[in-house]
Write an enzyme that holds these catalytic residues in place. Sequence first.
Site, PDB file in Angstrom:
ATOM      1  N   ASP A 270      44.147  47.803  49.836  1.00 55.24           N
ATOM      2  CA  ASP A 270      42.723  48.126  49.805  1.00 55.24           C
ATOM      3  C   ASP A 270      42.273  48.744  51.131  1.00 55.24           C
ATOM      4  O   ASP A 270      41.576  49.765  51.154  1.00 55.24           O
ATOM      5  CB  ASP A 270      41.922  46.857  49.500  1.00 55.24           C
ATOM      6  CG  ASP A 270      40.679  47.145  48.668  1.00 55.24           C
ATOM      7  OD1 ASP A 270      40.549  48.282  48.177  1.00 55.24           O
ATOM      8  OD2 ASP A 270      39.854  46.233  48.509  1.00 55.24           O
ATOM      9  N   ASP A 321      38.497  43.943  42.364  1.00 54.37           N
ATOM     10  CA  ASP A 321      37.867  42.998  43.284  1.00 54.37           C
ATOM     11  C   ASP A 321      37.390  41.737  42.571  1.00 54.37           C
ATOM     12  O   ASP A 321      36.958  40.779  43.222  1.00 54.37           O
ATOM     13  CB  ASP A 321      36.686  43.669  44.000  1.00 54.37           C
ATOM     14  CG  ASP A 321      37.133  44.843  44.856  1.00 54.37           C
ATOM     15  OD1 ASP A 321      38.209  44.746  45.460  1.00 54.37           O
ATOM     16  OD2 ASP A 321      36.412  45.861  44.900  1.00 54.37           O
TER      17      ASP A 321
END
Length: 424
Positions: A270, A321
């Site tokens: 990420d 997420d």
Amino acid sequence: MVLPLSLALFSTSSSPVAASGGARLERERRYILRQFQRRGVRFVCAATSDGNGDVLELRGWQWGRTTKELAAYGALLVAVPVVPLLPRFEWSAAIYFTSLSLWTVYVGSHRSLARQQTQQVSFKQGLAAPVLCSISLFGFYCLLRFFPELDLRTFISIYLSCAGAFAVANNLTNPLKLLFPRLDSLPVRINVPSWLASDKGKPVCLTVTAADIIALLAGIGVAYASKQPGAPFTFNNLMAVCIVTELLQLLSVGSFSTAAVMLCGLLLYDVFWVFGSSQIFGDNVMVTVATSSAFDGPVKLVFPSWKAEVAHPESILGLGDIAAPGLLIALMLRFDQARCAGLQNNTIPAAPQKTYFSNSVIAYVAGLTLTVVANSVSGAAQPALLYLVPCLLSSAILTALSKSEAPLLFSYKDERPPDDEAQL
């Protein structure tokens, strides 16, 4: 964070011949108890009994076809038409994303409790997940940048709409059966041809009821409505959260060490693709893919900006997420249940202890809050896992240390009793 989706979420399995509910749960209880006894641990929790020594249900752990499940889905369905009508302000998106994420991990984690067979993520697969996600993400970026004339939108839209429709249907089936018991009567058994689908060499048999058909029609209706001009953004989000709950029900990270390795790898994934990719490729690869019109479907939560003149008209939260941290949160709930199931006395009136799960949920909220604050201060996109992963892992470890259960947490395996032990 953007993660690739797979139709494997909706794989079917053969229906084994089930023993009585009480006998099956008693065998599972004895199996789990032996696992804990081997580690020298004793736990106590309340359970109901049928009077013959068979444990029917651990009190407070029921989910399927309960008022808790009905209330959760009722709140979600009410939010679909109501949320677009509410006034918007600077923190509307943050509150909305946090509420919807909490609903998703709560429902998905509890749905996983009733799942007898889950697809386990091995330690090696956990290590490989960030690499595979990077390859997938960069591949989509290359297609968008170097082949702009290639029409990906139609194929991806159909694929995601089908996935969303089936996910909504699977989520609505149990509430429909609870509200209208007659819809669960007269089931029809359909034998799937072996050349089309099989489960470890065994034939697949599908049991279809009126509730299943109505739920599927509702799912198709939501998918169709989401594609209409001017459709509320909540239709997309409804399908998105249902997809994640399916993932959390069907997939398990297996152990805390696997979850920790996978989440740490995804954190690096990420951070690199959000912060580092622009230095190498001259473009923010993550943001480019996430905001592309080619991915017009339930791969992210969206919320219209409260300012009409901003560069990006929508705030977004990638499903990764929610799903990636949700796998750890679901594991913590099953760990709490395993601690409860290792009971020595069925008559002690103790309430379910969801300590690890509750602390993980609090840590998830803290991580999302830090993400929002960092986004507001920097004015730039933030990799949510940079804040979520440390909060979640530290929460689980600190909870285990405070209860002197660190060895138990690290040695815990999320597994169902094998066939040979289930017969004992």
